[in-house]
Each structure stands twice: as structure tokens, then as C-alpha cells.
Design a protein around this motif. Structure first.
Motif, PDB file in Angstrom:
ATOM      1  N   ASN A 133       0.821  -1.220   0.000  1.00  0.00           N
ATOM      2  CA  ASN A 133       0.000   0.000   0.000  1.00  0.00           C
ATOM      3  C   ASN A 133       0.851   1.264   0.000  1.00  0.00           C
ATOM      4  OD1 ASN A 133       0.726  -0.721   2.740  1.00  0.00           O
ATOM      5  ND2 ASN A 133      -0.628   0.914   3.430  1.00  0.00           N
ATOM      6  N   ASP A 134       2.115   1.161   0.417  1.00  0.00           N
ATOM      7  CA  ASP A 134       2.989   2.329   0.402  1.00  0.00           C
ATOM      8  C   ASP A 134       3.394   2.720  -1.011  1.00  0.00           C
ATOM      9  OD1 ASP A 134       3.082   2.844   3.154  1.00  0.00           O
ATOM     10  OD2 ASP A 134       4.614   1.311   3.466  1.00  0.00           O
ATOM     11  N   MET A 135       3.102   1.860  -1.985  1.00  0.00           N
ATOM     12  CA  MET A 135       3.437   2.178  -3.365  1.00  0.00           C
ATOM     13  C   MET A 135       2.411   3.111  -3.991  1.00  0.00           C
ATOM     14  SD  MET A 135       4.734  -1.616  -4.546  1.00  0.00           S
ATOM     15  CE  MET A 135       5.582  -1.119  -6.039  1.00  0.00           C
ATOM     16  N   ALA A 136       1.273   3.327  -3.302  1.00  0.00           N
ATOM     17  CA  ALA A 136       0.284   4.292  -3.767  1.00  0.00           C
ATOM     18  C   ALA A 136       0.825   5.695  -3.530  1.00  0.00           C
ATOM     19  CB  ALA A 136      -1.034   4.091  -3.026  1.00  0.00           C
ATOM     20  N   LEU A 137       0.499   6.603  -4.427  1.00  0.00           N
ATOM     21  CA  LEU A 137       1.088   7.942  -4.350  1.00  0.00           C
ATOM     22  C   LEU A 137       0.674   8.700  -3.096  1.00  0.00           C
ATOM     23  CD1 LEU A 137       2.764  10.171  -5.546  1.00  0.00           C
ATOM     24  CD2 LEU A 137       0.811  10.873  -6.920  1.00  0.00           C
ATOM     25  N   GLU A 138      -0.602   8.835  -2.856  1.00  0.00           N
ATOM     26  CA  GLU A 138      -1.069   9.570  -1.684  1.00  0.00           C
ATOM     27  C   GLU A 138      -1.903   8.627  -0.832  1.00  0.00           C
ATOM     28  OE1 GLU A 138       0.644  13.138  -3.180  1.00  0.00           O
ATOM     29  OE2 GLU A 138       0.145  12.374  -1.207  1.00  0.00           O
ATOM     30  N   ALA A 160       6.635  -7.009  -3.815  1.00  0.00           N
ATOM     31  CA  ALA A 160       5.434  -6.338  -3.306  1.00  0.00           C
ATOM     32  C   ALA A 160       4.232  -6.607  -4.201  1.00  0.00           C
ATOM     33  CB  ALA A 160       5.684  -4.843  -3.189  1.00  0.00           C
ATOM     34  N   LEU A 161       4.482  -6.665  -5.504  1.00  0.00           N
ATOM     35  CA  LEU A 161       3.395  -6.860  -6.467  1.00  0.00           C
ATOM     36  C   LEU A 161       3.259  -8.305  -6.930  1.00  0.00           C
ATOM     37  CD1 LEU A 161       4.023  -3.651  -8.624  1.00  0.00           C
ATOM     38  CD2 LEU A 161       2.284  -3.980  -6.858  1.00  0.00           C
ATOM     39  N   ASN A 162       3.959  -9.220  -6.263  1.00  0.00           N
ATOM     40  CA  ASN A 162       3.911 -10.648  -6.599  1.00  0.00           C
ATOM     41  C   ASN A 162       4.269 -10.907  -8.070  1.00  0.00           C
ATOM     42  OD1 ASN A 162       3.090 -11.787  -4.050  1.00  0.00           O
ATOM     43  ND2 ASN A 162       1.085 -10.846  -4.395  1.00  0.00           N
ATOM     44  N   PRO A 265       5.710  13.724  -8.543  1.00  0.00           N
ATOM     45  CA  PRO A 265       4.894  12.666  -7.927  1.00  0.00           C
ATOM     46  C   PRO A 265       5.729  11.425  -7.621  1.00  0.00           C
ATOM     47  CG  PRO A 265       4.475  12.791 -10.285  1.00  0.00           C
ATOM     48  CD  PRO A 265       5.370  13.931  -9.960  1.00  0.00           C
ATOM     49  N   SER A 266       5.984  11.202  -6.345  1.00  0.00           N
ATOM     50  CA  SER A 266       6.780  10.042  -5.925  1.00  0.00           C
ATOM     51  C   SER A 266       6.259   9.491  -4.609  1.00  0.00           C
ATOM     52  CB  SER A 266       8.254  10.443  -5.745  1.00  0.00           C
ATOM     53  OG  SER A 266       8.954   9.460  -5.011  1.00  0.00           O
ATOM     54  N   PRO A 267       5.975   8.177  -4.554  1.00  0.00           N
ATOM     55  CA  PRO A 267       5.565   7.561  -3.293  1.00  0.00           C
ATOM     56  C   PRO A 267       6.749   7.029  -2.491  1.00  0.00           C
ATOM     57  CG  PRO A 267       5.315   5.991  -5.046  1.00  0.00           C
ATOM     58  CD  PRO A 267       5.875   7.237  -5.683  1.00  0.00           C
ATOM     59  N   SER A 268       7.955   7.142  -3.025  1.00  0.00           N
ATOM     60  CA  SER A 268       9.134   6.532  -2.406  1.00  0.00           C
ATOM     61  C   SER A 268       9.871   7.528  -1.528  1.00  0.00           C
ATOM     62  CB  SER A 268      10.074   6.002  -3.499  1.00  0.00           C
ATOM     63  OG  SER A 268      10.794   7.063  -4.080  1.00  0.00           O
ATOM     64  N   PRO A 269      10.890   7.094  -0.795  1.00  0.00           N
ATOM     65  CA  PRO A 269      11.696   8.028   0.001  1.00  0.00           C
ATOM     66  C   PRO A 269      12.521   8.988  -0.847  1.00  0.00           C
ATOM     67  CG  PRO A 269      11.900   5.794   0.853  1.00  0.00           C
ATOM     68  CD  PRO A 269      11.198   5.686  -0.459  1.00  0.00           C
ATOM     69  N   ILE A 270      12.593   8.765  -2.164  1.00  0.00           N
ATOM     70  CA  ILE A 270      13.253   9.713  -3.065  1.00  0.00           C
ATOM     71  C   ILE A 270      12.237  10.781  -3.445  1.00  0.00           C
ATOM     72  CG2 ILE A 270      14.413  10.019  -5.284  1.00  0.00           C
ATOM     73  CD1 ILE A 270      15.144   7.020  -5.163  1.00  0.00           C
ATOM     74  N   GLN A 271      12.462  11.999  -2.980  1.00  0.00           N
ATOM     75  CA  GLN A 271      11.563  13.111  -3.278  1.00  0.00           C
ATOM     76  C   GLN A 271      12.355  14.181  -4.032  1.00  0.00           C
ATOM     77  OE1 GLN A 271       8.152  13.303  -2.538  1.00  0.00           O
ATOM     78  NE2 GLN A 271       8.415  11.146  -1.987  1.00  0.00           N
TER      79      GLN A 271
END
Length: 328
Positions: A133-138, A160-162, A265-271
Motif C-alpha cells: 500500500n505504500d506504493m500508492a502515491l497519496e 510487493a506486487l507478486n 509525484p513520488s511515493p518513495s523516500p526519493i523526493q
């Protein structure tokens, strides 16, 4: 990484050079590489090291499956025989922090007879079966809500996505110099692929193997990544990601429509915050380092396209909420 075999390399750069320089071996036009336009330099250099003619190398618009379909149609129309196509992507992109639509790309590859190589340098340690679920943007600030797909966490975006067993996945590259915090990388794939690399990958064949203490470091990193402590750290990191994005978007909106800055737009720790112009980007980073004592660096053109210069921000588990507030 749930593959039959793996091969250890001295670095992620070496691993990518090895895979991309040796796997496409036919120069008769029947081997083709199609790369996302934003893949890492090591993947591009790997292709240039190999025997593939540059006219057999194509790019598609970043994360754009429709454009990938267009390139595949062009390749099939322009080839006398059915080409052997390798599609090259990253799971998490190093300069934008966004995630590739891997399932769609892999499904398309399977449908068209292509194979996919995935660089997981920035996915390892960050994403896994326990936090898809952390892969979702917001998403919600509730850092305890994690979807559990079974198994250990932190082994990458493919897990994560199997998608580790997807029939179109040729191999994946997992680099240890990012979240794992040590040297080396591993290429995971079939026994045939690994045997081929052992015999034909020049950066592997003609370099010295990692020393025993590096192997111990890698083993300990994996144990930490997949442990309860690793899971705790990921929850903290993604709490900071959501906090930073919410506060940064609120702050940028206060500048109005004329604001030149842009939060990618990034959901990762790279902003990444776009600050157009090398001089402006350098100046703001200098102020952040000297006044705020933030260890941030300007990413300038030509490393990124002109007008897309940026401040690249990496959020860590050891950061504090007050540091995130102060940075914004």
C-alpha cells in the motif's frame, strides 16, 4: 528473490554493465533493446559496451505503456524476422522516485514475446510483500495499515506486487549500495541466465570477487531488512514521506500559479523538487546546507533535462519529524 539462481557482483553498476553488454549478442538486427528514457546511466553504458548496433536500441516515454506499445509495433514492422526484444526498466526511478507500471509492462511483454529486465536498486529494502500500500502515491498517515502478502518484507517492488515469477521477467538486479548500506549487487534469474553471465559477462569474468567480510555484510543487511526492525524502519520512513509531501504541497500552493517550483509525484523516500536553472538550484541547495544544515545536493543538467533541475531529497528512518518540518 524467489528465482532459481543468482550471481553476485561487485556493484550495481558492474551488474548492469554485465547484463546489458552480454545478453543482447546478435548484431544481425534480430536483437533489440527498448529502454525507458529515464533508466540509469549504468544500463545505458552496458548497452554501449555490447555488440548491439545503436540503431537496434530504442527508448519509450517514461512509464508510458502506450508509447512502449508504439515502439514495439515499429520494431516488429521494421524487422525482416521476428526480433528478440529486451525491455529495460527500473522498479523505482533514481531521479524522480516514481514507480514503473511493472505489471502492465510485464503483461505486454508476455503478449508480444518480449522479455523484461528490472533494475531494483531503489526498491530493495524499501518495498516488499508487507507494504504494497505504500506504493500508492497519496495514502493515509496511518503508518500501521500495511497489506500483508505473506513472507518477509523489504525484498523489492517486484515482491510487493507478486511479480517475481512473471513469465516475462528475464532477470532482476538488486543493488546493495542503497538501502542495504553495503557493497555489491546480485542478478537474480534462471539457471540458464546465470550460467550465461558467468561465462560471458566481462565485468564479472575479469574482476576480483568481493571479500568475505562483504559477504557477511550483505547477509546481515538482508536479515535486518526482513526483520521486525526493518519493518519498523519502513513504517517510519513512509510516515515521513507522507508528512513531507503533504506539507510541501501545502507550502508550494501558497506561492500561487506562478510558482516555478514543482514537487514531482513520488511515493518513495526519493523526493524531488524541481528548481529550474542550474544556478538557482545550486543557490537554494547552498542555503539549505549553510542555514538549515540539510545535506541536500543539486541535480543539474545535463544529468537531468534542462529546465528539470532539481533538489533531490532522501528521507531516512533516522530522521525526525522536526527535521522534516524544518526542511519544508
Amino acid at each position: 528473490h524467489n528465482r532459481p539462481a543468482a550471481l553476485l557482483f561487485n556493484s550495481g553498476y558492474d551488474a548492469n554493465l554485465s547484463v546489458l553488454s552480454s545478453l543482447p549478442y546478435r548484431d544481425d538486427g534480430e536483437d533489440v533493446i527498448i529502454m525507458d528514457e529515464l533508466v540509469h546511466n549504468s544500463l545505458v553504458m552496458g548497452v554501449r559496451m555490447g555488440r548491439l548496433k545503436q540503431e537496434n536500441v530504442y527508448t519509450f516515454q517514461h512509464n508510458n505503456i502506450d508509447d512502449l506499445k508504439r515502439v514495439l509495433r515499429h520494431v516488429n514492422k521494421s524487422s525482416a524476422a521476428t526480433p528478440s526484444v529486451l525491455i529495460v526498466i527500473e522498479s523505482v526511478y533514481s531521479m524522480d522516485g516514481d514507480i514503473a507500471p511493472m505489471e502492465g509492462i510485464l503483461d505486454l511483454a508476455e503478449h508480444t514475446g518480449a522479455a523484461v529486465i528490472v533494475d531494483e536498486a531503489h526498491g530493495l529494502g524499501i518495498f516488499g510483500r508487507t507494504n504494497v500500500n505504500d506504493m500508492a502515491l497519496e495514502s493515509s498517515l496511518d503508518i500501521t495499515s500495511h497489506q500483508d502478502n505473506g513472507g518477509a518484507g523489504g525484498t523489492g517492488a517486484l515482491a510487493a506486487l507478486n511479480l517475481e515469477h512473471h513469465p516475462a521477467l528475464l532477470c532482476s538486479v538488486h543493488t546493495f549500495g542503497k538501502a542495504a548500506g553495503c557493497h555489491g549487487a546480485v542478478v537474480a534469474g534462471s539457471n540458464t541466465i546465470i550460467s550465461y553471465l558467468v561465462n560471458y559477462a566481462r565485468p564479472f569474468v575479469y574482476s576480483t570477487a568481493l571479500p568475505p567480510h562483504s559477504l557477511v555484510s550483505i547477509q546481515q543487511s538482508y536479515e535486518s531488512i526482513m526483520s521486525e526492525e526493518g519493518e519498523r524502519r519502513r513504517k517510519v520512513v513512509f510516515h515521513f514521506v507522507r508528512m513531507f509531501r503533504q506539507e510541501m504541497k501545502r507550502g508550494l500552493s501558497s506561492f500561487g500559479k506562478g510558482c516555478q517550483f514543482e514537487l514531482l509525484p513520488s511515493p518513495s523516500p526519493i523526493q524531488a523538487v524541481i528548481v529550474p536553472g542550474n544556478s538557482s538550484c545550486i543557490s537554494i541547495c547552498k542555503d539549505l546546507r549553510e542555514v538549515g544544515r540539510f545535506d541536500v545536493y543539486p541535480i543539474r543538467s545535463p544529468t537531468v533535462p534542462k529546465g528539470k533541475e532539481r533538489i533531490r531529497i532522501i528521507l531516512h528512518a533516522h530522521n525526525k519529524e522536526e527535521e522534516v518540518h524544518a526542511l519544508v
